[in-house]
Design an enzyme around this catalytic site. Structure first.
Site, PDB file in Angstrom:
ATOM      1  N   TYR A 143      25.456 116.406   7.253  1.00 20.44           N
ATOM      2  CA  TYR A 143      26.120 115.286   7.925  1.00 20.44           C
ATOM      3  C   TYR A 143      27.336 114.885   7.095  1.00 20.44           C
ATOM      4  O   TYR A 143      27.255 114.772   5.876  1.00 20.44           O
ATOM      5  CB  TYR A 143      25.163 114.092   8.042  1.00 20.44           C
ATOM      6  N   ASP A 238      30.749 117.330  -0.248  1.00 17.63           N
ATOM      7  CA  ASP A 238      30.502 115.986   0.257  1.00 17.63           C
ATOM      8  C   ASP A 238      29.309 115.435  -0.522  1.00 17.63           C
ATOM      9  O   ASP A 238      28.160 115.745  -0.232  1.00 17.63           O
ATOM     10  CB  ASP A 238      30.221 116.024   1.764  1.00 17.63           C
ATOM     11  N   LYS A 266      28.427 105.454  -0.629  1.00 14.80           N
ATOM     12  CA  LYS A 266      27.120 104.935  -1.043  1.00 14.80           C
ATOM     13  C   LYS A 266      27.116 104.389  -2.491  1.00 14.80           C
ATOM     14  O   LYS A 266      27.686 103.343  -2.701  1.00 14.80           O
ATOM     15  CB  LYS A 266      26.038 105.983  -0.785  1.00 14.80           C
TER      16      LYS A 266
HETATM   17  C1  LIG Z   1      26.344 108.690   4.473  1.00 13.70           C
HETATM   18  C2  LIG Z   1      27.112 109.944   4.465  1.00 13.70           C
HETATM   19  C3  LIG Z   1      28.393 110.066   5.051  1.00 13.70           C
HETATM   20  C4  LIG Z   1      29.003 108.936   5.834  1.00 13.70           C
HETATM   21  O1  LIG Z   1      29.232 107.814   5.062  1.00 13.70           O
HETATM   22  P1  LIG Z   1      29.403 106.384   5.794  1.00 13.70           P
HETATM   23  O2  LIG Z   1      29.696 105.455   4.657  1.00 13.70           O
HETATM   24  O3  LIG Z   1      28.123 106.110   6.488  1.00 13.70           O
HETATM   25  O4  LIG Z   1      30.538 106.527   6.723  1.00 13.70           O
HETATM   26  C5  LIG Z   1      29.078 111.242   4.909  1.00 13.70           C
HETATM   27  N1  LIG Z   1      28.567 112.274   4.235  1.00 13.70           N
HETATM   28  C6  LIG Z   1      27.345 112.216   3.664  1.00 13.70           C
HETATM   29  C7  LIG Z   1      26.841 113.385   2.892  1.00 13.70           C
HETATM   30  C8  LIG Z   1      26.584 111.057   3.770  1.00 13.70           C
HETATM   31  O5  LIG Z   1      25.364 111.015   3.223  1.00 13.70           O
END
Ligand SMILES: *Cc1c(COP(=O)(O)O)cnc(C)c1O
Length: 418
Positions: A143, A238, A266
């Site tokens: 994601y 990511d 996060k």
């Molecule tokens: C949570 C997450 C996102 C998106 O971040 P948001 O702050 O919710 O927009 C993108 N990539 C990864 C790997 C994530 O865990």
């Protein structure tokens, strides 16, 4: 006066789609009335009804120190007293940048944004602008936020045929996103052989943790990195979840790989809205106003968010990760024993992340997750909730352990034993 979750839910339903501001918060998949929370402290959240829950969602990851860490709270109060948005140059974002650049090998420069999604959006545009290429390779089950070009899934048939996984994404968008299976290096290699000169980047969650916890072989990611280099494509890690979570330098540190671009979110904001795009200096200098890749944000690098992030990150050292791992091992053992009384569960864990994986087999790709995973999770979710234990309301979400969970291990064991 205390509210009432049911009343708040019914009132919200009328004016907020699904009563939530992010779909993963909805209880629709677990067939329960959602709980509205009023306050939190340490490893616990308190509902509107005044009931305490041990929290394993932890705001979906940012709160590695637990709710309302006193040092973070104090720093936020200090910053608040000086103003909460300047929209100009300030010291706070320099201090957080400096802290990161001096501690993480693969970061030369940083641009702060407001969320993980924004960080990924910018990373993709930057990769395309820098390489002057269009295509991006992503992996099924990873994601990367809700930007159009990442809401793409593999279509039936050949690997380069894709379709969107959300309504409202124009068909043209999916043409430049190629979706591969985690672990399937040969297919990625084949795609590079035909499209190599038009692939701007590979983007991967080096520890896929948004669709269960799909731990990958180190060799797979090392080979992808070599392949990207061979074709002068960029490697984007990511690390929005894994950054500062599995080690201070995230999976890049654990794997010994220097991604060209890295995205954070996060934990980097300690529970306030922050995302970051970081990486090689020559690539980062393609961002406006130095370079021609446009990106901007009215509230980017908000002072409170910068201070909350720095006050969080400054408390993380090598010992924190050892402690987090110990606490998680205990929690995983307790939860595993309890869960298996009801449904066969393999509690997969890596550092302070865990996942209630159905059955006994180790699952490392999204397509191997059984379609009926929701049914067994429903049982566990409801039983846990009855005992005052809160998991994120979806079978696909991982559990997060914070340093504050050390204090609740005994309580958890007692709750789950009777
Ligand atoms: C949570 C997450 C996102 C998106 O971040 P948001 O702050 O919710 O927009 C993108 N990539 C990864 C790997 C994530 O865990």
């Amino acid at each position: 006066m205390k509210g009432n979750s049911k009343e708040l839910y019914n009132a919200s339903l009328k004016i907020i789609p699904g009563a939530v501001h992010s779909p993963v918060r909805s209880f629709s998949g677990v067939h329960e009335t959602p709980i509205f929370f009023d306050s939190a402290n340490g490893a616990k959240m308190t509902s509107e009804e005044g009931r305490d829950y041990i929290d394993f969602c932890m705001s979906f990851g940012p709160l590695i120190l637990g709710h309302r860490d006193p040092i973070v709270e104090e720093s936020l109060k200090m910053a608040l007293s000086k103003g909460w948005s300047f929209g100009t140059c300030e010291r706070y974002s320099y201090e957080l940048s400096d802290y990161l650049v001096s501690r993480i090998d693969h970061i030369d420069k940083i641009r702060f944004v407001n969320s993980g999604t924004e960080a990924v959006m910018t990373a993709l545009r930057l990769a395309r602008g820098f390489t002057r290429r269009n295509k991006i390779i992503k992996f099924n089950g990873c994601y990367h936020g809700h930007t159009d070009s990442m809401l793409i899934k593999a279509g039936s048939g050949v690997a380069t045929m894709t379709e969107s996984s959300s309504k409202g994404v124009p068909p043209g968008i999916s043409n430049d996103t190629i979706v591969c299976e985690l672990g399937d290096y040969e297919t990625v290699e084949g795609i590079f052989e035909t499209h190599g000169n038009d692939i701007a980047a590979i983007i991967i969650e080096p520890l896929p943790a948004n669709n269960g916890l799909l731990v990958q072989e180190k060799s797979f990611i090392v080979k992808l990195d070599k392949l990207a280099k061979k074709y002068k494509s960029l490697m984007i890690f990511d690390e929005v979840i894994s950054g500062f979570r599995v080690a201070f330098g995230g999976m890049a540190e654990i794997l010994g790989i220097k991604p060209d671009i890295c995205t954070y979110g996060k934990i980097i904001g300690g529970g306030l809205p922050v995302g970051a795009v970081c990486g090689r200096g020559d690539i980062m200098d393609y961002l406006a106003p130095v370079g021609g890749v446009y990106q901007a944000g009215t509230l980017s690098a908000n002072p409170l968010a910068m201070v909350g992030g720095l006050a969080t990150l400054k408390q993380l050292d090598a010992n924190s990760y050892i402690e987090l791992e110990e606490v998680t091992n205990n929690i995983v053992r307790i939860i595993g024993k309890w869960a298996n009384k009801y449904v066969p569960t393999n509690v997969v864990h890596k550092s302070s992340l865990f996942w209630l994986s159905p059955g006994e087999e180790v699952i490392s790709k999204a397509s191997n997750i059984p379609a009926n995973i929701g049914e067994s999770f429903q049982v566990l979710f409801t039983k846990a909730l009855e005992k005052g234990i809160y998991f994120a309301p979806s079978a696909y979400e991982v559990g997060f352990v914070s340093l504050a969970h050390k204090a609740i291990i005994h309580e958890l064991e007692v709750k789950l034993n009777d």
